[in-house]
Design a protein around this motif. Structure first.
Motif, short mmCIF file in Angstrom:
data_model
loop_
_atom_site.label_atom_id
_atom_site.label_comp_id
_atom_site.label_asym_id
_atom_site.label_seq_id
_atom_site.Cartn_x
_atom_site.Cartn_y
_atom_site.Cartn_z
N VAL A 120 23.47 102.08 4.22
CA VAL A 120 24.90 102.05 5.23
C VAL A 120 24.41 101.38 6.53
O VAL A 120 25.25 100.62 7.01
N THR A 121 23.41 101.94 6.99
CA THR A 121 23.01 101.24 8.39
C THR A 121 22.63 100.01 8.41
O THR A 121 23.19 99.40 9.30
N ASP A 122 22.15 99.52 7.66
CA ASP A 122 21.73 98.00 7.44
C ASP A 122 22.89 97.25 7.32
O ASP A 122 23.05 96.36 7.86
N ALA A 123 23.82 97.59 6.38
CA ALA A 123 24.92 96.78 6.05
C ALA A 123 26.05 96.76 7.51
O ALA A 123 26.56 95.77 7.81
N ALA A 124 26.01 97.89 8.12
CA ALA A 124 27.10 98.07 9.15
C ALA A 124 26.40 97.17 10.28
O ALA A 124 27.14 96.71 11.20
N SER A 125 24.99 97.39 10.42
CA SER A 125 24.66 96.43 11.55
C SER A 125 24.63 95.32 11.25
O SER A 125 25.17 94.38 12.51
N ARG A 126 24.63 94.46 10.17
CA ARG A 126 24.97 93.14 10.06
C ARG A 126 26.37 92.71 10.13
O ARG A 126 26.92 91.74 10.80
N ALA A 127 27.20 93.60 9.38
CA ALA A 127 28.70 93.53 9.57
C ALA A 127 28.98 93.34 11.17
O ALA A 127 29.94 92.84 11.50
N TRP A 128 28.65 94.47 11.91
CA TRP A 128 29.04 94.50 13.29
C TRP A 128 28.74 93.09 14.09
O TRP A 128 29.49 92.71 14.89
N ALA A 129 27.38 92.53 13.89
CA ALA A 129 27.27 91.24 14.35
C ALA A 129 27.96 90.07 14.13
O ALA A 129 28.42 89.35 14.98
N GLU A 130 28.56 90.14 12.89
CA GLU A 130 29.56 89.25 12.43
C GLU A 130 30.79 89.36 13.12
O GLU A 130 31.26 88.51 13.55
N VAL A 131 31.44 90.61 13.25
CA VAL A 131 32.62 91.02 13.79
C VAL A 131 32.58 90.56 15.59
O VAL A 131 33.36 90.04 16.08
N ARG A 132 31.37 91.05 15.94
CA ARG A 132 31.02 90.91 17.38
C ARG A 132 31.12 89.39 17.66
O ARG A 132 31.64 88.89 19.06
N ALA A 133 30.81 88.44 16.89
CA ALA A 133 30.70 86.85 17.14
C ALA A 133 32.16 86.49 17.27
O ALA A 133 32.33 85.38 17.92
N VAL A 134 32.97 87.04 16.81
CA VAL A 134 34.50 86.60 16.99
C VAL A 134 35.55 87.48 17.69
O VAL A 134 36.56 87.29 17.72
N ALA A 135 34.82 88.63 18.30
CA ALA A 135 35.62 89.73 18.27
C ALA A 135 36.63 89.37 19.66
O ALA A 135 37.76 89.79 19.91
N ALA A 136 36.38 88.55 20.56
CA ALA A 136 36.99 88.02 21.87
C ALA A 136 38.43 87.11 21.16
O ALA A 136 39.17 87.19 22.03
#
Length: 997
Positions: free
Chosen positions: A198-214
């Motif tokens: 769970v933590t590994d998947a969440a870390s990867r997903a968060w990085a992908e979201v952060r790249a377009v969050a703005a």
């Protein structure tokens, strides 16, 4: 409400633990009575952090509303924002049902902060929306999933621009805080391996979201439009979402989170997988278009939602000490959501979604490849990328091989569904690819190869509830001599594997040995498979490159052909659109969104993507699909001669002799035609000519064909809704002899025969004696129902007594389908005057026949001569002979008896467990499974039957409804159907009836 307003609402990260209220039922009922003067009975409803009850009138009567006891951590402003959000959506989308706070007789909301045994608690009586939710693990159809996406879109549109101080809150469900929630709660998970996943998947997903969050718009959102919180209206047995409840999570967040949370909730349902959510995504996008940035964020948000659900669910179970059954039961459900969310890499799903919406991706993403190519082609090249996008790595890859390898003499192998090399079931041989490759090397080729992106039929499997991994992401190569493969430039990563998937570290491929070569993009996910399922191919192909191009194997001609394929739009949906433009739409097709079928083998049908379906409905092909003997015989005849039956050649004589020999005495003379409709039409004209009359007696709910005469005697309202009103005056229908749902049932069905005979005598007495009585010898159109014992003997006797003829429509029942009898009339112990037969006679090749006596046939001369251009042609006659040979040599009639009896017994066992099955009809491989909503009233389950057929298609079974009520499964497979196939059909039907449709 008396609670003072707050400038800032709930903050999950400072609130600590949130045990749900747990007031006793009696106390809650007392508060309702005291505050609003209502006497109610209360039934607990599930909730993660609140406490909910369904309030009914005393004694378990009509639902009055839902009593919601809000967790004390939430403020009055937050509750007010929820009420306003509900009202706003109700105003903006009046076609939706919205659960707002109910009003007292004086118009004031039923909302109070009450002093309770747990302190002051906000209690509201919300409007009850009947129909129930989608709660539970049952299957959700694409139509239901699409409705969910549409509801989410309406909420998003209505709440855009909504501002309220009560939106100023920090919820654990807000994906803007998902990284912090997972970090905070992960340690509560008792399983270290799952916790790390769970933590590994969440870390990867968060990085992908952060790249377009703005670039993600922020607005007010419902944030909980899940299967638990959309309500349904059931119409004729089918549930469709049309409303929403539970506004407890209303807040401000990324707008795309509305959709992400909705589609996440689909993933735990029976049969759901990542692509199952696409109907919701399309429906949402159609109403509220998604931006490229939102498309890129969507699946990572689904992963984050799954991760948050898992850790939050475990935390809530621990907080409530097991007392919260809703939270405890949800642990398994939430893990399945997470498992499905991470089962496909986010980058792959992003491209799948972008392709489904026809959206290019902004910088940081690749343009998604187009949909799969037509048969024999490959998944088409990528669409041009928009500004900021890219199609290939910045440095194109180049793969070097031994200079001695003459690429111009390389042989490209073809194991696609249109290849001749996969004929006659050869694709089921696991050694086929290697045999073809080694044969090419033996013929002098320096290398043989299988291209990327073309679905390989050799990788398809029969009797599978999901598609096989048929689409290769790289190429397979066999070199005549040991050859080293390496990259000289480019950003893509070269992978060279042996056939078992083990990496060949030095890149040296042994001679005459398969090597799998891939070029994986620098940003490709880890563990790229070599073959993928077609539903996900467009996504995986977007993160890989073509090694054949890098080696230099593609020539300009092939590339041009592929480019042409990509522009013709020959996928299943586009082909239907082309069909609709050129093909009369009254010529219907199976299914609303049918697969494109371009190959068959025995009882299997194969789509262009390599998906194999079990064909349980195709009574046109008793020998099965792709029969090699039939194909060879007809092809040979077409190479030598094919003309009309006025010429003198042997095949028409031999076929006529053998067909006549199969009929009982005195039937000895054959007319040959092209189809069943023509056969029944001609049979009627023969009867009219032989008797000099025009009146005909037929049976209600029957279908006999589309020509003028065969349609005139057809009375099936399923085939023609106006059938009864549009009959010509010379047609006289009698009651359908249906012992299950007809006028006379069970043992009373013996009355049908005498009543039909009486009607014939009435016609004769009124100076309108019938030329013929025509009926199917086994009641096929109603679902394979045997006629009552003695029925045909009674009616045939009456029509002959009146000077008319008995016509047996054997178009469906004839040719051994009943198992113990070659002709259906044999089961009734009678001999007709005229037989009409088709369908099975040519195994799909246009061939039909009328068999009668020499005397009756001769009377047709009064109408002139008879001639059919292709009826009895050399090719059709050879087809007919080959079919008869196969019946003799391959034991098809015996298989119909044995496998049919086995299949019927298994279906009858199924009926004992599923009350929707009202009856199992039929004999041999002429069966019907009739669905009813009530076994006493026999109310037809028409809509359910259609939905069941759609679900069976998803599970790999071709099935269609029949009967005037379209509530019977038409179980009439090719007569070669194996017992294993019968088992698979029953297993899939059992699954559908258990999981839903």
């Amino acid at each position: 409400m008396s609670q003072p307003a707050s400038r800032r609402g709930f903050d999950f990260f400072s609130a600590g633990e949130l045990p749900a209220p747990a007031l006793p039922v009696d106390e809650v009922a007392g508060i309702v009575r005291e505050q609003w003067g209502l006497e109610v009975g209360l039934e607990p409803l599930g909730s993660q952090q609140d406490q909910n009850f369904l309030a009914r009138a005393p004694g378990g009567g009509t639902p009055i509303g839902v009593v919601k006891i809000t967790n004390p951590a939430f403020t009055a402003d937050e509750l007010d924002a929820q009420d306003h959000a509900a009202s706003r959506i109700a105003d903006a989308a009046p076609h939706l049902r919205i659960a707002t706070t109910s009003l007292a007789d004086d118009g004031t909301p039923r909302s109070v902060v009450a002093d309770t045994s747990e302190g002051p608690l906000a209690i509201r009586l919300l409007e009850h929306l009947p129909g129930g939710t989608l709660n539970g693990p049952a299957y959700l159809s694409p139509a239901v999933v699409a409705r969910m996406g549409g509801i989410a879109a309406h909420a998003s549109l209505a709440l855009a621009g909504f501002e309220h101080v009560g939106l100023d809150r920090v919820l654990q469900w807000d994906p803007r805080h998902a990284d912090r929630v997972v970090d905070l709660l992960a340690n509560v998970h008792p399983d270290p391996a799952k916790r790390a996943q769970v933590t590994d998947a969440a870390s990867r997903a968060w990085a992908e979201v952060r790249a377009v969050a703005a670039d993600l718009p922020v607005q007010a959102v419902h944030l909980d439009l899940t299967d638990d919180n959309v309500v349904c209206t059931t119409e004729r047995g089918i549930r469709l979402p049309d409303g929403m409840i539970d506004f407890g999570d209303v807040t401000r967040s990324w707008a795309v989170a509305e959709l992400a949370i909705t589609i996440s909730s689909v993933l735990h349902h029976a049969g759901a997988e990542p692509v199952s959510v696409l109907p919701a995504v399309r429906a949402f996008h159609a109403l509220r278009p998604l931006s490229s940035a939102e498309v890129r964020a969507l699946w990572p948000l689904v992963v984050l939602r799954g991760a948050v659900l898992v850790v939050s669910g475990e935390q809530q179970v621990q907080i409530d000490g097991g007392a919260n059954a809703y939270a405890a039961e949800g642990v398994e459900r939430e893990w399945r959501i997470f498992e499905q969310a991470v089962s496909v890499p986010s980058s792959v799903m992003t491209h799948v979604i972008a392709d489904a919406l026809d959206i290019g991706l902004d910088a940081g993403g690749r343009a998604a490849p187009a949909k799969p190519a037509p048969p024999g082609g490959r998944v088409a090249p990528a669409k041009p990328a928009p500004p900021g996008g890219r199609v290939a790595p910045a440095k194109p890859a180049r793969i070097e091989t031994d200079p001695a390898v003459d690429l111009d003499r390389a042989i490209r192998l073809d194991v696609s569904i249109t290849s001749d090399d996969v004929d006659a079931g050869a694709w089921l041989d696991p050694e086929l690819e290697d045999r073809l490759a080694l044969a090419a090397l033996d013929a002098g080729a320096p290398l043989a190869w299988l291209e990327r992106a073309t679905p390989r039929l050799t990788r398809s499997r029969t009797l599978a509830p999901e598609s096989s991994a048929t689409v290769p992401l790289g190429i397979d190569v066999w070199f005549a001599a040991a050859t080293r493969v390496s990259t000289t430039r480019g950003d893509a990563h070269l992978v060279v594997e042996a056939a078992d998937g083990m990496t060949i570290l030095d890149g040296t491929v042994p001679a005459r040995t398969r090597a799998r070569i891939r070029l994986e993009a620098s940003d490709a996910p880890p563990h790229v498979p070599h073959l993928v399922r077609p539903e996900y191919a467009v996504g995986w192909l977007a993160v890989t490159e073509d090694p054949a191009a890098a080696i230099g194997l593609h020539d300009e001609g092939l590339d041009a052909a592929l480019r042409a394929d990509s522009t013709t739009g020959d996928d299943a949906a586009a082909l239907i659109a082309r069909r609709d433009r050129s093909f009369a739409d009254v010529q219907e097709h199976y299914y609303d969104t049918p697969p494109r079928i371009e190959r068959g083998w025995r009882e299997h049908l194969v789509g262009t993507d390599g998906r194999v379906h079990l064909d349980m409905v195709n009574n046109v092909t008793p020998l099965g699909h792709g029969h090699p003997g039939l194909a060879a015989a007809v092809a040979k005849q077409l190479r030598t001669l094919n003309t009309n039956s006025r010429f003198n050649y042997g095949a028409v004589v031999e076929f006529s002799e053998r067909l006549a020999a199969l009929a009982p005495d005195p039937l000895d003379t054959v007319f040959l035609v092209n189809s069943g409709s023509e056969a029944t039409d001609l049979a009627l004209r023969v009867a009219m000519a032989a008797t000099g009359r025009r009146d005909v007696v037929s049976v209600l709910e029957a279908y006999h064909g589309w020509t003028y005469a065969s349609d005139a005697v057809s009375t099936s309202t399923a085939d023609n809704p106006n059938a009864l009103a549009s009959r010509p005056d010379w047609v006289h229908p009698v009651d359908a002899p249906n012992p299950f749902r007809g006028r006379h049932r069970g043992t009373d069905a013996v009355r049908y025969g005498p009543e039909a005979a009486a009607r014939i005598r009435e016609l004769a007495a009124s100076a309108r004696p019938p030329a013929a009585f025509i009926a199917e010898t086994f009641y096929g159109n109603a679902g394979g129902i045997p006629l009552p014992d003695g029925y045909l003997a009674e009616v045939y006797g009456a029509v002959r007594e009146a000077g008319g003829l008995a016509i047996a429509d054997e178009v469906q029942a004839g040719y051994g389908r009943l198992g113990d009898w070659f002709w259906g009339f044999e089961q009734q112990g009678v001999v007709p005057d005229v037989i009409a037969v088709a369908k099975a006679a040519g195994n799909g090749y246009p061939l039909g026949a009328v068999i009668t006596t020499r005397e009756i046939a001769a009377r047709y001369r009064t109408q002139g001569y008879f001639f059919s251009s292709t009826g009895g042609s050399p090719a059709s006659s050879v087809a007919g002979l080959t079919v008869l040979d196969a019946f003799r040599d391959e034991g098809l009639q015996r298989n119909a008896a044995d496998t049919g009896a086995y299949l019927k017994s298994r279906l009858e066992a199924l009926a004992e467990r599923h009350p929707l099955i009202g009856a199992v009809h039929g004999l041999g491989l002429y069966l019907g499974v009739e669905f009813v909503r009530d076994r006493a009233t026999l109310e037809p389950a028409t809509e359910e039957t259609a939905a069941i057929c759609d679900r069976l298609l998803e599970l790999g079974v071709i099935m269609q409804p029949t009967g005037d009520h379209q509530n019977v499964l038409k179980v009439k497979p090719p007569l070669v159907v194996a017992r294993e196939s019968a088992d698979f059909f029953v297993a899939m039907l059992d699954r559908v009836l258990a999981e839903g449709w």
